[in-house]
Write a protein that holds these residues in place. Structure first.
Motif, mmCIF file in Angstrom:
data_model
loop_
_atom_site.group_PDB
_atom_site.id
_atom_site.type_symbol
_atom_site.label_atom_id
_atom_site.label_comp_id
_atom_site.label_asym_id
_atom_site.label_seq_id
_atom_site.Cartn_x
_atom_site.Cartn_y
_atom_site.Cartn_z
ATOM 1 N N ASP A 165 34.835 31.202 45.786
ATOM 2 C CA ASP A 165 33.811 31.225 46.826
ATOM 3 C C ASP A 165 32.564 31.998 46.414
ATOM 4 N N VAL A 166 32.713 33.054 45.610
ATOM 5 C CA VAL A 166 31.567 33.899 45.268
ATOM 6 C C VAL A 166 30.989 33.633 43.882
ATOM 7 N N LEU A 167 31.751 32.985 43.021
ATOM 8 C CA LEU A 167 31.291 32.747 41.652
ATOM 9 C C LEU A 167 29.955 32.007 41.593
ATOM 10 N N PRO A 168 29.715 30.987 42.436
ATOM 11 C CA PRO A 168 28.418 30.295 42.365
ATOM 12 C C PRO A 168 27.219 31.242 42.531
ATOM 13 N N PHE A 169 27.333 32.277 43.351
ATOM 14 C CA PHE A 169 26.237 33.238 43.502
ATOM 15 C C PHE A 169 25.925 33.904 42.170
ATOM 16 N N TYR A 170 26.963 34.375 41.483
ATOM 17 C CA TYR A 170 26.760 35.093 40.225
ATOM 18 C C TYR A 170 26.270 34.177 39.112
ATOM 19 N N LEU A 171 26.702 32.908 39.132
ATOM 20 C CA LEU A 171 26.300 31.971 38.090
ATOM 21 C C LEU A 171 24.954 31.318 38.377
ATOM 22 N N ASN A 172 24.731 30.901 39.623
ATOM 23 C CA ASN A 172 23.548 30.105 39.947
ATOM 24 C C ASN A 172 22.367 30.923 40.444
ATOM 25 N N VAL A 173 22.627 32.006 41.143
ATOM 26 C CA VAL A 173 21.543 32.827 41.668
ATOM 27 C C VAL A 173 21.178 33.930 40.684
ATOM 28 N N LEU A 174 22.183 34.614 40.151
ATOM 29 C CA LEU A 174 21.929 35.699 39.198
ATOM 30 C C LEU A 174 21.875 35.215 37.747
ATOM 31 N N ASN A 175 22.076 33.898 37.553
ATOM 32 C CA ASN A 175 22.049 33.295 36.209
ATOM 33 C C ASN A 175 23.038 33.942 35.255
ATOM 34 N N GLY A 176 24.214 34.278 35.781
ATOM 35 C CA GLY A 176 25.252 34.875 34.960
ATOM 36 C C GLY A 176 25.984 33.843 34.132
ATOM 37 N N LEU A 177 26.735 34.342 33.180
ATOM 38 C CA LEU A 177 27.552 33.497 32.310
ATOM 39 C C LEU A 177 29.009 33.908 32.500
ATOM 40 N N LEU A 178 29.863 32.951 32.816
ATOM 41 C CA LEU A 178 31.296 33.230 32.963
ATOM 42 C C LEU A 178 31.875 33.415 31.570
ATOM 43 N N GLU A 179 32.225 34.660 31.233
ATOM 44 C CA GLU A 179 32.729 34.975 29.891
ATOM 45 C C GLU A 179 34.229 34.821 29.774
ATOM 46 N N ASP A 180 34.937 35.063 30.871
ATOM 47 C CA ASP A 180 36.395 35.047 30.801
ATOM 48 C C ASP A 180 36.937 34.909 32.214
ATOM 49 N N ARG A 181 38.117 34.358 32.303
ATOM 50 C CA ARG A 181 38.821 34.274 33.577
ATOM 51 C C ARG A 181 40.308 34.352 33.262
ATOM 52 N N TYR A 182 41.003 35.278 33.927
ATOM 53 C CA TYR A 182 42.419 35.454 33.638
ATOM 54 C C TYR A 182 43.122 36.075 34.830
ATOM 55 N N THR A 183 44.438 36.105 34.753
ATOM 56 C CA THR A 183 45.268 36.705 35.793
ATOM 57 C C THR A 183 46.135 37.778 35.164
ATOM 58 N N SER A 184 46.244 38.906 35.849
ATOM 59 C CA SER A 184 47.158 39.949 35.427
ATOM 60 C C SER A 184 48.235 40.083 36.496
ATOM 61 N N ASP A 185 49.465 39.788 36.119
ATOM 62 C CA ASP A 185 50.587 39.878 37.052
ATOM 63 C C ASP A 185 51.343 41.182 36.910
ATOM 64 N N ALA A 186 50.821 42.116 36.125
ATOM 65 C CA ALA A 186 51.499 43.399 35.917
ATOM 66 C C ALA A 186 51.677 44.111 37.258
ATOM 67 N N PRO A 187 52.840 44.706 37.478
ATOM 68 C CA PRO A 187 53.054 45.452 38.722
ATOM 69 C C PRO A 187 51.984 46.527 38.903
ATOM 70 N N GLY A 188 51.457 46.600 40.101
ATOM 71 C CA GLY A 188 50.411 47.571 40.382
ATOM 72 C C GLY A 188 49.022 47.101 39.998
ATOM 73 N N VAL A 189 48.915 45.879 39.496
ATOM 74 C CA VAL A 189 47.618 45.303 39.153
ATOM 75 C C VAL A 189 47.435 44.027 39.973
ATOM 76 N N GLU A 190 48.204 43.004 39.674
ATOM 77 C CA GLU A 190 48.288 41.754 40.444
ATOM 78 C C GLU A 190 46.928 41.256 40.923
ATOM 79 N N VAL A 191 46.166 40.731 39.955
ATOM 80 C CA VAL A 191 44.795 40.349 40.266
ATOM 81 C C VAL A 191 44.345 39.174 39.398
ATOM 82 N N HIS A 192 43.511 38.317 39.991
ATOM 83 C CA HIS A 192 42.762 37.316 39.234
ATOM 84 C C HIS A 192 41.429 37.971 38.904
#
Length: 137
Positions: free
Chosen positions: A17-44
């Motif tokens: 939902d928010v990525l288009p703002f960073y890519l299209n408005v701020l002209n950012g570049l998506l460098e990486d995308r990953y998931t960490s399932d480690a306990p106590g982290v659990e994040v995309h």
């Protein structure tokens, strides 16, 4: 020891939902995308670079993850500010000698090889600060 701004972590409910703002408005570049399932982290994670600055968009993978708890307590927005140090162990030792407390259970190496630890917000007037190092640099 120098502390250089490395990235800002932003808690979001949905990266898609928010990525288009960073890519299209701020002209950012998506460098990486990953998931960490480690306990106590659990994040995309989506790593977006705008010129020489990096933003990490952090989406919880479950309702009990630290990012989900953060959003529930404080809402979406800046989760942490990260500073890169040349030698993480030395930086931790030097900070402890100055009375800085750490969230010891956060010391880890993430899935991309970055070693990191969070400083207890009680030592930073409420801001969650990450110290990180890149052993392969």
């Amino acid at each position: 020891m120098d502390h250089v701004l490395d990235h800002v972590g932003i808690a979001v409910r949905s990266i898609d939902d928010v990525l288009p703002f960073y890519l299209n408005v701020l002209n950012g570049l998506l460098e990486d995308r990953y998931t960490s399932d480690a306990p106590g982290v659990e994040v995309h994670v989506a790593v977006v670079r705008t010129n020489d600055k990096v933003i990490e968009l952090l989406e919880p993978t479950n309702k009990n993850s630290p990012i989900a708890r953060f959003i529930k307590q404080r809402g979406k927005g800046v989760h942490h500010i990260a500073y890169r140090v040349e030698d993480l162990d030395k930086a931790i030792l030097e900070a402890k000698e100055k009375g800085i407390r750490f969230l010891e259970d956060t010391l880890r190496t993430n899935t991309r090889g970055r070693r990191l630890i969070y400083i207890n917000p009680a030592s930073t007037a409420g801001t969650l600060v990450e110290l990180c190092g890149y052993p392969n640099d």
